[in-house]
Design a protein around this motif. Structure first.
Motif, PDB file in Angstrom:
ATOM      1  N   UNK A 168     -26.777 -19.228  -9.930  1.00 11.84           N
ATOM      2  CA  UNK A 168     -27.960 -18.565  -9.378  1.00 11.84           C
ATOM      3  C   UNK A 168     -28.786 -17.952 -10.502  1.00 11.84           C
ATOM      4  N   UNK A 169     -28.112 -17.356 -11.476  1.00 11.26           N
ATOM      5  CA  UNK A 169     -28.834 -16.779 -12.619  1.00 11.26           C
ATOM      6  C   UNK A 169     -29.551 -17.858 -13.416  1.00 11.26           C
ATOM      7  N   UNK A 170     -28.901 -19.018 -13.594  1.00 14.51           N
ATOM      8  CA  UNK A 170     -29.517 -20.134 -14.310  1.00 14.51           C
ATOM      9  C   UNK A 170     -30.734 -20.652 -13.537  1.00 14.51           C
ATOM     10  N   UNK A 171     -30.559 -20.807 -12.221  1.00 18.98           N
ATOM     11  CA  UNK A 171     -31.643 -21.339 -11.392  1.00 18.98           C
ATOM     12  C   UNK A 171     -32.847 -20.407 -11.381  1.00 18.98           C
ATOM     13  N   UNK A 172     -32.613 -19.104 -11.215  1.00 14.70           N
ATOM     14  CA  UNK A 172     -33.725 -18.158 -11.162  1.00 14.70           C
ATOM     15  C   UNK A 172     -34.415 -18.074 -12.522  1.00 14.70           C
TER      16      UNK A 172
END
Length: 416
Positions: free
Chosen positions: A166-170
């Motif tokens: 999720x951190x990578x995607x955001x």
């Protein structure tokens, strides 16, 4: 072109496109008009609105000597819809299929790095911007090679790796949105760092609470709502991260109508970066499989989010839609020819004419020979008739059609 300006920079001859606030915040029955009356200018300046949008193609622009410089608290928004080929920072695109391979490897490496970083934080070890800068630079390079690959792949995370991916995607979504808003490269990088760290406070939330599949109790919900403040304090204590990055960590759950948390900020009380993060965080959350919650299709998410009055900054959300598309990569669409197709990639100028791969006849209800069609090519007679539900048709593994990757129950972002 649209530009957000402070009310103090407004002058007669500008074309007012919209006010930053609700229609109740200003004395005008219309929201866009040519400002040609000095009395109207005084009314706007006295009504309490801090900022508004002007259209420089229909009226005067801010004079060069009046343009506000980017501050540490709030950079000005630049034109929202700049065609990609007009951006000097853009490099020539490579094929989507080629960048998917690069992005797959990058996601695996970045997930591992974020996992290590979060583990360090749990152990009380410091995290420095230098540890994140190279990850952000690599993600930026991927977006430059092809903007659709990484942000589309990142949706395919499993529920077990949600916290880290999720951190990578955001991060990718924040940078893509920052490019779309034409922010300077330094702010694009900062947006990426903010994306990686936006939910860092969750490293101190009990894993069983994060992974709980049944509805949360009121006490559990209240406990979870403290993660922005916990994360922001952690970043402040390190003294290594900019005010914008800390602000995103603290305020990415605020809503334009003031119903968010932790401080119930509204409108332009919410910083630009936090308004961006609110959209990016929500989109990736609802399009991801999480414990007990099945992902929405990307196109379904865009359609639903567009109807959530009071959640998002309208201009920022519109720019975000231009990043991921009205028909995002992976969307199932019915063409006017009666064929079903999966969206492969966006067209640089037309949101309604992506490249698609046809694979099924809706009339015959049987597979057909697969082929890729560019709906934006001159002379192409076919077009999208409707967005279709994957559940309705019962298809499995449609993401394999656009990605070319075999997707099972295991993570595709393995470093093994």
């Amino acid at each position: 072109m649209l530009r957000q300006i402070k009310v103090s920079d407004l002058r007669v001859g500008m074309y007012v496109q919209s006010f930053c606030g609700t229609w109740m915040d200003h004395p005008f029955w219309r929201s866009h008009f040519l400002l040609d009356d000095p009395q109207d200018l005084e009314k706007i300046r006295s009504c309490g609105i801090a900022a508004l949008w002007i259209d420089t193609s229909k009226g005067l622009d801010v004079q060069l000597d009046e343009q506000p410089s980017a501050s540490t608290s709030e950079p000005a928004l630049e034109p929202l819809a700049i065609p990609a080929q007009e951006r000097s920072r853009n490099r020539p695109r490579i094929a989507m299929s080629d960048e998917v391979i690069h992005a797959l490897n990058l996601c695996a490496r970045t997930k591992a790095a974020v996992l290590d970083m979060f583990s360090d934080l749990r152990m009380g070890r410091a995290v420095y911007p230098e540890q994140i800068s190279q990850l952000v630079a690599d993600i930026s390079d991927s977006l430059m090679r092809h903007p659709d690959a990484l942000i589309s792949l990142a949706r395919l995370k499993t529920s077990d790796e949600y916290t880290y991916m999720h951190s990578v995607a955001v991060c990718g979504l924040m940078m893509s949105l920052a490019y779309r808003l034409n922010l300077p490269d330094s702010l694009v990088k900062e947006a990426g760092i903010a994306g990686i760290l936006h939910e860092v406070g969750k490293v101190f939330v009990p894993v069983e609470l994060l992974n709980k599949t049944s509805p949360l109790s009121e006490a559990e919900s209240e406990s979870l709502r403290h993660h922005p403040e916990v994360g922001a304090k952690m970043l402040l204590d390190t003294r290594h991260f900019s005010p914008r990055v800390v602000d995103v960590c603290l305020h990415h759950h605020e809503k334009i109508d003031g119903s968010g948390y932790p401080h119930k900020l509204c409108g332009t009380q919410i910083s630009l970066f936090s308004r961006m993060a609110a959209v990016c965080d929500t989109y990736d959350t609802v399009t991801s499989n999480r414990h007990g919650k099945e992902a929405w299709a990307a196109a379904e998410a865009i359609r639903k989010m567009a109807g959530w009055t009071g959640y998002f900054d309208e201009q920022v959300f519109h720019a975000f839609v231009r990043c991921v598309g009205i028909y995002p990569v992976g969307a199932l669409v019915l063409l006017k020819s009666g064929r079903l197709a999966i969206v492969m990639e966006q067209h640089e100028q037309s949101l309604l004419s992506p490249r698609v791969k046809v694979f099924y006849s809706a009339q015959l209800r049987m597979p057909i020979a697969q082929c890729v069609i560019d709906l934006a090519v001159a002379g192409e007679q076919d077009s999208i008739a409707s967005l279709e539900s994957v559940k309705k048709w019962g298809f499995k593994h449609l993401d394999e059609l656009w990605s070319g990757i075999s997707i099972g129950k295991q993570s595709i972002f393995s470093t093994a």
